[in-house]
Design an enzyme around this catalytic site. Structure first.
Site, PDB file in Angstrom:
ATOM      1  N   TYR A 122     -39.916 -29.531 -12.168  1.00 57.20           N
ATOM      2  CA  TYR A 122     -40.271 -28.654 -11.174  1.00 57.20           C
ATOM      3  C   TYR A 122     -41.622 -29.085 -10.725  1.00 57.20           C
ATOM      4  O   TYR A 122     -42.464 -29.386 -11.724  1.00 57.20           O
ATOM      5  CB  TYR A 122     -40.295 -27.114 -11.297  1.00 57.20           C
ATOM      6  CG  TYR A 122     -40.998 -26.443 -10.284  1.00 57.20           C
ATOM      7  CD1 TYR A 122     -40.561 -26.286  -8.968  1.00 57.20           C
ATOM      8  CD2 TYR A 122     -41.822 -25.339 -10.670  1.00 57.20           C
ATOM      9  CE1 TYR A 122     -41.023 -25.518  -8.094  1.00 57.20           C
ATOM     10  CE2 TYR A 122     -42.176 -24.287  -9.883  1.00 57.20           C
ATOM     11  CZ  TYR A 122     -42.014 -24.562  -8.577  1.00 57.20           C
ATOM     12  OH  TYR A 122     -42.377 -23.614  -7.851  1.00 57.20           O
ATOM     13  N   ASP A 194     -36.398 -24.641 -18.218  1.00 53.76           N
ATOM     14  CA  ASP A 194     -36.378 -23.867 -16.833  1.00 53.76           C
ATOM     15  C   ASP A 194     -34.963 -24.000 -16.599  1.00 53.76           C
ATOM     16  O   ASP A 194     -34.178 -24.685 -16.235  1.00 53.76           O
ATOM     17  CB  ASP A 194     -37.184 -24.675 -15.878  1.00 53.76           C
ATOM     18  CG  ASP A 194     -37.331 -24.103 -14.651  1.00 53.76           C
ATOM     19  OD1 ASP A 194     -36.697 -23.020 -14.417  1.00 53.76           O
ATOM     20  OD2 ASP A 194     -38.562 -24.210 -14.030  1.00 53.76           O
TER      21      ASP A 194
END
Length: 407
Positions: A122, A194
Site C-alpha cells: 500500500y 496487511d
C-alpha cells in the site's frame, strides 16, 4: 499478562458454530438488546476510594472501565467481534489502517533494525517506511512479492521483520505466505501482513502462522463507506500486550461512534462479500473480451501473478481488482472516467458502492509490465447489479473510442 487484558477466549477453545453465525452474534455485551448502546465516555466515576485503587492496579481489565481511552463496552464489543472473526487472543484498534501499520512498525522495530517490506505494498505504507521509519534509523529493503524461498538471501543480521500484503495493492500479486513464514521462523523473525483485501473470511493469516495480521477496517469490515478504523490481531499474548500498551501510550484510540458503525457493518460481512465476489467475476468476465483491456489483474484469474497460490490458500475473492487499459492519450482516459455514471471516482473501497480509480504503480515489477500507452485502472464492484455496471463501463469505452477515432 492479566487474563482480562485479552478478549477472554483463546484459539485453544474455538466455537464450533459456523463463522458466519459467530460474527452475527459476537460482541454483544448485553444479551437484552441486539445493538448495544454507544458509550460516549471520557471520565469514568469510581464508587469509592477502594474501587479507584483497584482500577488503578489493572487499568486494562476488560471487565471494568478505567478511562474512556482505555476502552469502553462499545470498543470492546468491536474487539471481541474481530477476534471471533480470526480466532485471535486480542485486537488492537486504531483510527485507520495506516495508523495500525505505523503502530506495528514503530512498536516492534528499533533504530538499527532492518525490515523486509513487500514491494507491492500500500502506497502510504511505502511512504512511512522511506520517511518516518527511515528517520528513526530503521532500514527497509523492498522485495518482489513473488520472492518466496529466495527471500532468505535478503535477510541480514539486523533483520527483524518480514511484512507482507497479499494480494498486493493495485497489482494484486499473491504471495506464498506459508513459504515466507517458514523462512521467517527459520531466522526467528517476526511476520506481519496487511490482510485488508481478503479479511479473515477469505484468508486468515493467523492460521498460516503469521504473527501479526492487520486490516483497514475502513474497507470491508465496515462496508458502508462511513467510518475509518484499523485493527491488528495476533495469537501471541505477549505480542498483543506489547502492541496494546504501545498504542495506548501514543494516545491512539477509536471513537465510540466509529466503533459502533464498524460493529454494525461486520454483521453483514459474509453476505456482502459473496455478492461483491459474484458481481466482480461477472464484470471481469465481460472486461476480458473488451479490445481495450489488455490484461486483468484479478486473483481468481489465471492471468494474475500468483493465481495458483490463490487457488490453494484462499476461500474466495471479493469486489476489488484491476485492469490494464490501452489508452492512446490522457484525453482518452479522461473521457472514459468522465463518461461513467454508476462508478464513483474516489479513493478507498469496500463499501456498497462501485468505484473506478486510474492508478500509477509506485514501482515497476516484472510481474506486471506496463507500456507507455497502458494505464492501470482499479475497479471496486459494489452491490449494484453487474449488468448495469457493465453497461456503464461500455459507455466509458465508447467515450474513449469517440475521442481517438480519426476525424
Amino acid at each position: 499478562m492479566n487474563k482480562n487484558e485479552t478478549r477472554g477466549s483463546t484459539p485453544d477453545t474455538p466455537d464450533a458454530r459456523h463463522l458466519n453465525t459467530r460474527i452475527v452474534h459476537a460482541g454483544r455485551p448485553d444479551p437484552r438488546v441486539v445493538n448495544g448502546p454507544v458509550f460516549h465516555a471520557s471520565t469514568v466515576l469510581f464508587q469509592d476510594y477502594a474501587e479507584l485503587k483497584a482500577r488503578e492496579a489493572a487499568p486494562l481489565d476488560r471487565d471494568h472501565m478505567y478511562y474512556g481511552r482505555m476502552g469502553t463496552p462499545t470498543t470492546r464489543a468491536l474487539e471481541d467481534a474481530v477476534c471471533e472473526l480470526d480466532n485471535s487472543v486480542g485486537a488492537v484498534l486504531a483510527t485507520s489502517g495506516t495508523a495500525s501499520i505505523a503502530s506495528i512498525l514503530n512498536c516492534y522495530l528499533s533504530p538499527g533494525d532492518h525490515l523486509l517490506m513487500v514491494d507491492s505494498v500500500y502506497g502510504p505504507t511505502r511512504k512511512f517506511c522511506v520517511g518516518s521509519l527511515a528517520r528513526r534509523g530503521v532500514r527497509t529493503t523492498f522485495y518482489d512479492p513473488l520472492m518466496h524461498d529466495s527471500l532468505e538471501s535478503l535477510i541480514e543480521d539486523s533483520t527483524r521483520m518480514i511484512f507482507m500484503e497479499s494480494p498486493g495493492s493495485a497489482t494484486f500479486e499473491i504471495q506464498d505466505v506459508p513459504a515466507i513464514v517458514a523462512v521467517a521462523k527459520k531466522h526467528s523473525l517476526l511476520t506481519a501482513i496487511d490482510n485488508t483485501w481478503a479479511t479473515p473470511l477469505l484468508f486468515n493469516p493467523l492460521d498460516f502462522g503469521v504473527d501479526l495480521a492487520m486490516q483497514s477496517g475502513t474497507k470491508y469490515l465496515n462496508g458502508h463507506a462511513d467510518c475509518l478504523f484499523g485493527v491488528t490481531t495476533t495469537r501471541s499474548p505477549e505480542l498483543y500486550t506489547q502492541l496494546h500498551h504501545h498504542t495506548l501510550a501514543h494516545g491512539m484510540h477509536l471513537a465510540p461512534d466509529d466503533a459502533n458503525l464498524a460493529l454494525r457493518g461486520m454483521r453483514t460481512l459474509a453476505v456482502r462479500m459473496g455478492v461483491h465476489d459474484q458481481g466482480a467475476r461477472r464484470v471481469a468476465g465481460w472486461l476480458e473480451s473488451q479490445p481495450r483491456v489488455t490484461r486483468l489483474l484479478h486473483p481468481a484469474w489465471k492471468s494474475c501473478p500468483g493465481h495458483d497460490i490463490f487457488e490453494r490458500d484462499f476461500q474466495g475473492a471479493n469486489g476489488l481488482f484491476a485492469m490494464v487499459v490501452k489508452r492512446e492519450t490522457e484525453e482518452a482516459l479522461a473521457a472514459f472516467v468522465d463518461a461513467l455514471q454508476l462508478f464513483g471516482v474516489g479513493f478507498s473501497w469496500g463499501g456498497f458502492e462501485s468505484l473506478c480509480l486510474p492508478m500509477e504503480a509506485t514501482r515497476n515489477l516484472a510481474s506486471v509490465p506496463l507500456t507507455e500507452e497502458e494505464t492501470l485502472v482499479r475497479l471496486h464492484i459494489g452491490l449494484e447489479h453487474p449488468e448495469d455496471l457493465i453497461a456503464d463501463l461500455a459507455q466509458g469505452f465508447a467515450a474513449m473510442d469517440a475521442v481517438t477515432a480519426p476525424s
